[in-house]
Design a protein around this motif. Structure first.
Motif, short mmCIF file in Angstrom:
data_model
loop_
_atom_site.label_atom_id
_atom_site.label_comp_id
_atom_site.label_asym_id
_atom_site.label_seq_id
_atom_site.Cartn_x
_atom_site.Cartn_y
_atom_site.Cartn_z
N VAL A 153 -29.29 -49.17 -11.58
CA VAL A 153 -29.44 -48.28 -12.73
C VAL A 153 -30.87 -47.79 -12.90
CG1 VAL A 153 -29.82 -50.17 -14.39
CG2 VAL A 153 -28.84 -47.99 -15.17
N PHE A 154 -31.85 -48.59 -12.49
CA PHE A 154 -33.26 -48.25 -12.72
C PHE A 154 -33.78 -47.17 -11.77
CE2 PHE A 154 -32.61 -52.82 -13.67
CZ PHE A 154 -32.60 -52.69 -15.05
N GLN A 155 -32.92 -46.71 -10.85
CA GLN A 155 -33.29 -45.62 -9.94
C GLN A 155 -32.56 -44.32 -10.26
OE1 GLN A 155 -31.79 -47.94 -6.73
NE2 GLN A 155 -33.81 -48.60 -6.01
N THR A 156 -31.71 -44.34 -11.26
CA THR A 156 -30.89 -43.17 -11.58
C THR A 156 -31.71 -42.06 -12.24
OG1 THR A 156 -30.30 -44.06 -13.76
CG2 THR A 156 -28.84 -44.61 -11.90
N PRO A 157 -31.22 -40.82 -12.20
CA PRO A 157 -31.93 -39.73 -12.88
C PRO A 157 -32.16 -40.01 -14.36
CG PRO A 157 -30.22 -38.85 -11.45
CD PRO A 157 -30.04 -40.33 -11.45
N ALA A 158 -31.19 -40.62 -15.02
CA ALA A 158 -31.32 -40.91 -16.45
C ALA A 158 -32.45 -41.89 -16.70
CB ALA A 158 -30.00 -41.44 -17.01
N TRP A 159 -32.56 -42.92 -15.84
CA TRP A 159 -33.63 -43.91 -16.06
C TRP A 159 -35.00 -43.31 -15.77
CZ3 TRP A 159 -32.28 -48.58 -18.19
CH2 TRP A 159 -33.36 -49.43 -18.46
N LEU A 160 -35.09 -42.47 -14.75
CA LEU A 160 -36.36 -41.81 -14.45
C LEU A 160 -36.78 -40.91 -15.61
CD1 LEU A 160 -35.90 -40.89 -10.68
CD2 LEU A 160 -37.22 -42.77 -11.64
N ALA A 161 -35.81 -40.25 -16.25
CA ALA A 161 -36.13 -39.43 -17.42
C ALA A 161 -36.61 -40.29 -18.58
CB ALA A 161 -34.89 -38.62 -17.83
N PHE A 162 -35.99 -41.45 -18.75
CA PHE A 162 -36.44 -42.40 -19.77
C PHE A 162 -37.87 -42.85 -19.52
CE2 PHE A 162 -36.85 -47.13 -20.16
CZ PHE A 162 -37.19 -47.16 -21.51
N LEU A 163 -38.21 -43.16 -18.27
CA LEU A 163 -39.58 -43.57 -17.96
C LEU A 163 -40.57 -42.44 -18.19
CD1 LEU A 163 -39.18 -45.72 -14.70
CD2 LEU A 163 -39.55 -46.51 -17.05
N ALA A 164 -40.17 -41.22 -17.84
CA ALA A 164 -41.06 -40.08 -18.05
C ALA A 164 -41.41 -39.93 -19.52
CB ALA A 164 -40.41 -38.81 -17.52
N GLU A 165 -40.41 -40.12 -20.40
CA GLU A 165 -40.66 -39.99 -21.83
C GLU A 165 -41.39 -41.19 -22.39
OE1 GLU A 165 -38.22 -39.57 -26.06
OE2 GLU A 165 -37.34 -38.76 -24.23
N SER A 166 -40.95 -42.39 -22.04
CA SER A 166 -41.52 -43.58 -22.67
C SER A 166 -42.90 -43.96 -22.11
CB SER A 166 -40.56 -44.77 -22.53
OG SER A 166 -40.36 -45.10 -21.16
N GLN A 167 -43.17 -43.59 -20.87
CA GLN A 167 -44.45 -43.97 -20.24
C GLN A 167 -45.39 -42.79 -20.04
OE1 GLN A 167 -45.01 -47.16 -20.02
NE2 GLN A 167 -42.90 -47.52 -20.69
N GLY A 168 -44.90 -41.57 -20.32
CA GLY A 168 -45.74 -40.39 -20.13
C GLY A 168 -46.10 -40.16 -18.68
N PRO A 227 -27.87 -52.49 -19.57
CA PRO A 227 -27.58 -51.36 -18.69
C PRO A 227 -26.88 -51.83 -17.41
CG PRO A 227 -29.86 -52.00 -18.43
CD PRO A 227 -29.26 -52.94 -19.46
N ALA A 228 -26.17 -50.93 -16.75
CA ALA A 228 -25.48 -51.28 -15.51
C ALA A 228 -25.17 -50.03 -14.71
CB ALA A 228 -24.19 -52.03 -15.80
N PHE A 229 -25.09 -50.21 -13.39
CA PHE A 229 -24.74 -49.11 -12.49
C PHE A 229 -24.53 -49.71 -11.11
CE2 PHE A 229 -26.28 -45.76 -9.46
CZ PHE A 229 -25.27 -44.84 -9.69
N GLY A 230 -23.69 -49.05 -10.30
CA GLY A 230 -23.43 -49.57 -8.96
C GLY A 230 -22.58 -50.81 -9.04
N ARG A 231 -23.18 -51.95 -8.73
CA ARG A 231 -22.44 -53.22 -8.80
C ARG A 231 -23.13 -54.26 -9.68
NH1 ARG A 231 -24.78 -56.84 -5.14
NH2 ARG A 231 -22.87 -58.08 -5.11
N VAL A 232 -24.27 -53.90 -10.30
CA VAL A 232 -25.06 -54.89 -11.04
C VAL A 232 -25.30 -54.46 -12.49
CG1 VAL A 232 -27.16 -56.29 -11.06
CG2 VAL A 232 -26.27 -55.44 -8.88
N ALA A 233 -25.07 -55.40 -13.41
CA ALA A 233 -25.41 -55.22 -14.82
C ALA A 233 -26.64 -56.07 -15.12
CB ALA A 233 -24.25 -55.64 -15.71
N TYR A 234 -27.40 -55.67 -16.14
CA TYR A 234 -28.65 -56.35 -16.46
C TYR A 234 -28.76 -56.63 -17.96
CZ TYR A 234 -30.02 -54.65 -11.84
OH TYR A 234 -30.06 -54.38 -10.49
N TYR A 235 -29.45 -57.71 -18.25
CA TYR A 235 -29.81 -58.04 -19.63
C TYR A 235 -31.30 -57.75 -19.78
CZ TYR A 235 -30.97 -61.17 -23.58
OH TYR A 235 -31.44 -61.70 -24.76
N ILE A 236 -31.64 -56.65 -20.46
CA ILE A 236 -33.05 -56.28 -20.57
C ILE A 236 -33.62 -56.49 -21.97
CG2 ILE A 236 -32.86 -54.63 -18.68
CD1 ILE A 236 -33.18 -52.43 -20.87
N GLY A 237 -32.78 -56.87 -22.92
CA GLY A 237 -33.33 -57.11 -24.24
C GLY A 237 -32.33 -57.73 -25.19
#
Length: 344
Positions: free
Chosen positions: A26-41, A238-248
């Motif tokens: 999930v951390f390589q998806t277009p949506a996550w990259l857009a999140f990083l662009a906004e949250s990290q500038g 979040p989750a995508f592909g075959r792996v789900a994650y606990y990030i918070g």
């Protein structure tokens, strides 16, 4: 010798390319990259690993500027992003990608420092390539097991708290509203206060995450309420592909006697199991995460500087950063006490 080449792909093109790789997360998806662009500038970066006319895989990351200097993260610490790294064809050794990364980061992008955490990297992939590393551990739960087996592999106390939470009338709901960000941030602040610390992010980052991820179906937000309807705990999965994650995850200390946390987590495990995820990554090895019966795995976080002094400064900065957080928390509390004294 394979080399990374900077590529320009729109969201649909990158999503289509990513779908071809079994190691996608999930951390390589277009949506996550857009999140990083906004949250990290920062500026998202995509690169193709090419050997002649053959594309062997891709690299995803984000370039940020610190004091005017460019840094490549895939990810960097503090991004609420535990892994990124490479997507490679199954026959391509990861060492080839690591070997090609320095030239891409330092010459093509003009960065002075890079940091990568790829869940599939092994120490033998790094030998002789000039990278420093830190091993990061996590607990992974096999979601292909039945729910009965999942429960049986938990500790006895974990199963007890799940049942206790249900008996105490804790009600769970899937959230999608922006108000979730405020609930979570306030509870997280309370969690950190118990340790004399302050969180390094707040509601704005969670709002950005919801904005970019929730419409895709790749993000589960869980809110727990007591019998009176108060929000007492929250979880982010979040989750995508075959792996789900606990990030918070967070909760109010005053309501922990109702045992909402394990119940929230059990909901997250079952939710993603029912949607075809095969692995649940706890993102860490603390006691709370161990009690759910996973297997411990490790992956190296690798880093390298164009100039050696930067690597040395980075190693020294971590304990300083923790001390600064503790000092900020103490100073803030002193200020509050003085305001109270003045009011009296």
């Amino acid at each position: 010798m394979p080399r990374f080449e900077l590529v320009t792909l729109d969201s649909q093109e990158w999503a289509k390319a990513l779908a071809a790789f079994p190691d996608r997360i999930v951390f390589q998806t277009p949506a996550w990259l857009a999140f990083l662009a906004e949250s990290q500038g920062g500026t998202p970066v995509l690169a193709a690993l090419r050997d002649g006319n053959d594309t062997l895989g891709y690299f995803a990351g984000c370039v940020v500027k610190k004091f005017g200097l460019k840094i490549l993260g895939s990810p960097l610490r503090g991004w609420s992003t535990p892994y990124m790294g490479f997507n490679l064809l199954p026959t391509v050794p990861r060492r080839l990608a690591v070997e090609a990364l320095s030239e891409f980061a330092f010459k093509t992008l003009g960065c002075i420092y890079l940091e990568v955490t790829d869940a599939h990297l092994k120490l033998e992939d790094l030998t002789g390539l000039g990278f420093s590393h830190e091993m990061h551990g996590t607990m992974e739960v096999d979601l292909t097991q039945s729910e009965d087996v999942l429960l049986s592999r938990m500790t006895k106390s974990c199963r007890w708290t799940i049942r206790k939470g249900e008996k105490n009338g804790v009600v769970l709901e899937e959230a999608s509203d922006a108000g979730f960000a405020d609930d979570y941030a306030a509870q997280l602040k309370d969690v950190f206060a118990k340790q004399g610390l302050m969180p390094h992010y707040g509601a704005e980052r969670v709002r950005a995450l919801i904005k970019h991820l929730h419409p895709t179906g790749m993000l589960l937000l869980v809110r727990a309420r007591d019998a009176e309807g108060h929000c007492i705990a929250t979880g982010i999965y979040p989750a995508f592909g075959r792996v789900a994650y606990y990030i918070g995850g967070a909760s109010w200390r005053q309501y922990q006697k109702l045992y909402p946390n394990e119940l929230v987590h059990w909901y997250g495990l079952r939710y993603w199991k029912q949607r075809g995820m095969e692995v649940f990554n706890m993102v860490g090895t603390m006691d709370f995460k161990r009690k759910f019966g996973g297997e411990e795995t490790t992956a190296p976080m690798i880093y390298k500087s164009k100039y050696r002094i930067l690597t040395q400064l980075r190693s020294a900065a971590m304990p300083v950063g923790r001390a600064v957080l503790r000092s900020a928390y103490r100073l803030k509390n002193i200020g509050k006490r003085r305001e109270t004294d003045s009011a009296e």
